[in-house]
Design an enzyme around this catalytic site. Structure first.
Site, PDB file in Angstrom:
ATOM      1  N   HIS A  82       0.898  -1.176   0.018  1.00 11.68           N
ATOM      2  CA  HIS A  82       0.082   0.075  -0.199  1.00 11.68           C
ATOM      3  C   HIS A  82       0.931   1.258  -0.021  1.00 11.68           C
ATOM      4  CE1 HIS A  82      -4.082   1.561   0.330  1.00 11.68           C
ATOM      5  NE2 HIS A  82      -3.541   2.711   1.134  1.00 11.68           N
ATOM      6  N   ASP A 161     -14.035   2.613   6.556  1.00  9.94           N
ATOM      7  CA  ASP A 161     -12.872   3.200   5.771  1.00  9.94           C
ATOM      8  C   ASP A 161     -13.690   3.692   4.370  1.00  9.94           C
ATOM      9  OD1 ASP A 161     -10.240   4.368   5.189  1.00  9.94           O
ATOM     10  OD2 ASP A 161      -9.994   2.625   3.560  1.00  9.94           O
ATOM     11  N   ARG A 168     -12.943  12.108   4.212  1.00  7.33           N
ATOM     12  CA  ARG A 168     -11.671  12.894   4.271  1.00  7.33           C
ATOM     13  C   ARG A 168     -11.404  13.710   3.168  1.00  7.33           C
ATOM     14  NH1 ARG A 168      -7.902   8.647   5.559  1.00  7.33           N
ATOM     15  NH2 ARG A 168      -6.651  10.323   5.970  1.00  7.33           N
ATOM     16  N   SER A 183      -7.084   4.259   8.262  1.00 10.84           N
ATOM     17  CA  SER A 183      -7.416   3.879   7.090  1.00 10.84           C
ATOM     18  C   SER A 183      -6.735   2.881   6.437  1.00 10.84           C
ATOM     19  CB  SER A 183      -7.426   5.227   6.486  1.00 10.84           C
ATOM     20  OG  SER A 183      -7.565   5.114   4.759  1.00 10.84           O
ATOM     21  N   LYS A 187      -8.089  -1.522   6.167  1.00  7.39           N
ATOM     22  CA  LYS A 187      -8.383  -2.303   5.040  1.00  7.39           C
ATOM     23  C   LYS A 187      -7.235  -3.406   4.648  1.00  7.39           C
ATOM     24  CE  LYS A 187      -7.405   1.414   1.988  1.00  7.39           C
ATOM     25  NZ  LYS A 187      -7.544   2.633   2.992  1.00  7.39           N
TER      26      LYS A 187
HETATM   27  N1  URA Z   1      -4.136   5.445   1.588  1.00 10.72           N
HETATM   28  C1  URA Z   1      -5.343   5.177   2.506  1.00 10.72           C
HETATM   29  O1  URA Z   1      -5.801   4.121   2.215  1.00 10.72           O
HETATM   30  N2  URA Z   1      -5.628   6.001   3.225  1.00 10.72           N
HETATM   31  C2  URA Z   1      -5.031   7.218   3.643  1.00 10.72           C
HETATM   32  O2  URA Z   1      -5.447   7.826   4.453  1.00 10.72           O
HETATM   33  C3  URA Z   1      -4.063   7.504   2.781  1.00 10.72           C
HETATM   34  C4  URA Z   1      -3.327   6.483   1.640  1.00 10.72           C
END
Ligand code: URA
Length: 443
Positions: A82, A161, A168, A183, A187
């Site tokens: 990620h 999320d 957000r 966040s 996930k």
């Molecule tokens: N990626 C995400 O999934 N959430 C964030 O807050 C920032 C980057």
């Protein structure tokens, strides 16, 4: 419980109890706490932050707002990656099929564009027909068949999320370590992985603009991943200039295809191989990073990675004909060129300004229900450090939005700075962060 009291408590800098955080998170998912109160909670958190324990509890509650998927019946060590968000950051698109083609299962849950940064889901959905909202059963079937699946948060997986991310995005509450950690990790922990690689951006186009803040975020993410029993490795990488030369959803898909064929821009190839190499190591298909990178290069050279991506796109409903013939994709009404005002070296390309420009061109959102124009975006002709002559085209902007053209030309032109001497090149991958600490990165 009284939501106003909870918001006031956070606004005044107090630490929230688990039950209070749960009240907000669960209430938001169920629809009993309205968006305007969650917006106020997010802004209070943005200013007051959370303690480490509070962040960890917030993440746990976000995770358990939905199902936690068990992929133990899928053979192999499941690994995902990620990014904390960047401009031109399409790395997940070539990376996931490359790693899957190396034999490491990649179950990936991503997000949409956030703030000035692009999102993997919007990029994938720019491929006509591509479905990112699979049910849990479909998700399991695709990963079992292909060793790869790419979806978004759903009503079943990380629903808190899904909603909070979108909120957000349009309430200027993105750049906040506990909210980012909750966040990302909610996930990632929901998707059934065994290990995780994180690309923590630093610089102008990152949510954490200083190196110190980026390290703090990386450490928070690694600590949470480790505490949930997942081997977690983070890399701090430069986001002062955009990654690659394409910014905008469809353009980034096209550039990703070039990477899968081994012809992508040098920075995108480098980062894909470093992150992919580490995923292959964590997936136990290589003994060290060099070997992991070599495995990734091989599946690009022999075409297995590209085939894996085609298989994924077809399996998730996308039309691969556009990947074979990008020239058949619709093109924008306006194509505007930006030229160099003088001879010299490009000393910087401001990724934040270009990310915001792409939103104005139609490639991102300023309201939750905005519809993205997938063909809007910017193509760079050069990168920082290149020499140009006065009048050379340095970028092209694409949009259908008549009203945006004039303002965006100036914004994009001003994002470039020029100098008479070549700027010193900066490393793309700066450091590595794991449970043992932070170290400078070198191969
Ligand atoms: N990626 C995400 O999934 N959430 C964030 O807050 C920032 C980057």
């Amino acid at each position: 419980m009284n939501v106003v009291e909870i918001i006031r408590k956070k606004r005044n800098g107090a630490v929230l109890e688990s039950a209070e955080l749960k009240f907000i998170i669960d209430g938001y998912v169920r629809g009993t706490v309205p968006e305007y109160q969650v917006s106020a909670f997010l802004m209070a958190t943005y200013f007051q932050g959370m303690t480490k324990e509070e962040t960890s509890e917030f993440t746990r509650l976000m995770l358990h707002s939905g199902d936690v998927i068990d992929l133990s019946t899928i053979h192999g060590v499941k690994v995902d990656k990620h990014s904390t968000g960047g401009v031109g950051d399409k790395i997940s698109l070539p990376l996931a099929p490359i790693v899957a083609a190396c034999g490491v299962p990649v179950p990936m849950i991503s997000g949409r564009g956030l703030g000035h940064t692009g999102g993997t889901l919007d990029k994938l959905e720019s491929i006509p027909g591509f479905k990112t909202n699979l049910t849990i059963n479909e998700y399991r079937r695709v990963i079992a068949e292909l060793g790869l699946v790419m979806i978004g948060q759903t009503k079943e997986i990380a629903p808190a999320d899904k909603k909070m991310y979108a909120l957000r995005d349009v309430t200027a509450t993105v750049e906040c370590i506990p909210l980012i950690a909750g966040s990302i990790m909610s996930k990632k922990l929901a998707e059934g992985i065994d290990a995780l690689v994180l690309d923590v951006k630093t610089g102008r186009g990152a949510f954490m603009q200083t190196y110190e803040q980026s390290v703090e975020l990386a450490q928070a993410l690694v600590e949470i991943g480790t505490s949930f029993g997942k081997q977690t490795v983070g890399f701090i990488t430069d986001m002062n200039q955009p990654l690659g030369k394409a910014i905008g959803n469809w353009f980034e898909v096209v550039e990703s295809m070039e990477c899968l064929r081994g012809n992508g821009p040098a920075d995108v190839m480098e980062l894909t191989y470093v992150l992919g190499g580490m995923m292959v190591v964590l997936g136990k298909k290589a003994a060290n990073l060099e070997e992991g990178i070599q495995r990734c290069r091989e599946v690009v050279e022999n075409g297995f990675a590209e085939k894996k991506f085609f298989a994924l796109v077809e399996r998730q409903g996308g039309k691969i004909s556009y990947l074979h013939h990008p020239d058949r994709y619709p093109i924008s009404k306006h194509r505007v060129t930006i030229t160099a005002p003088r001879d010299g070296y490009i000393s910087s390309i401001d990724s934040l300004e270009l990310g915001l420009s792409v939103i104005s061109l139609g490639g991102g959102r300023t309201k939750v229900d905005d519809v993205i124009d997938p063909k809007a975006g910017i193509l760079l002709k050069n990168k920082a450090g290149d020499h140009v002559k006065a009048g050379d085209v340095v970028a092209e902007c694409f949009t259908d939005n008549d009203a945006a053209v004039e303002a965006v030309i100036h914004r994009v032109a001003n994002a470039f700075t020029f100098a008479s001497v070549q700027p010193k090149s900066v490393p793309l991958v700066i450091s590595i962060v794991d449970k043992d600490g932070v170290r400078p990165f070198s191969l």
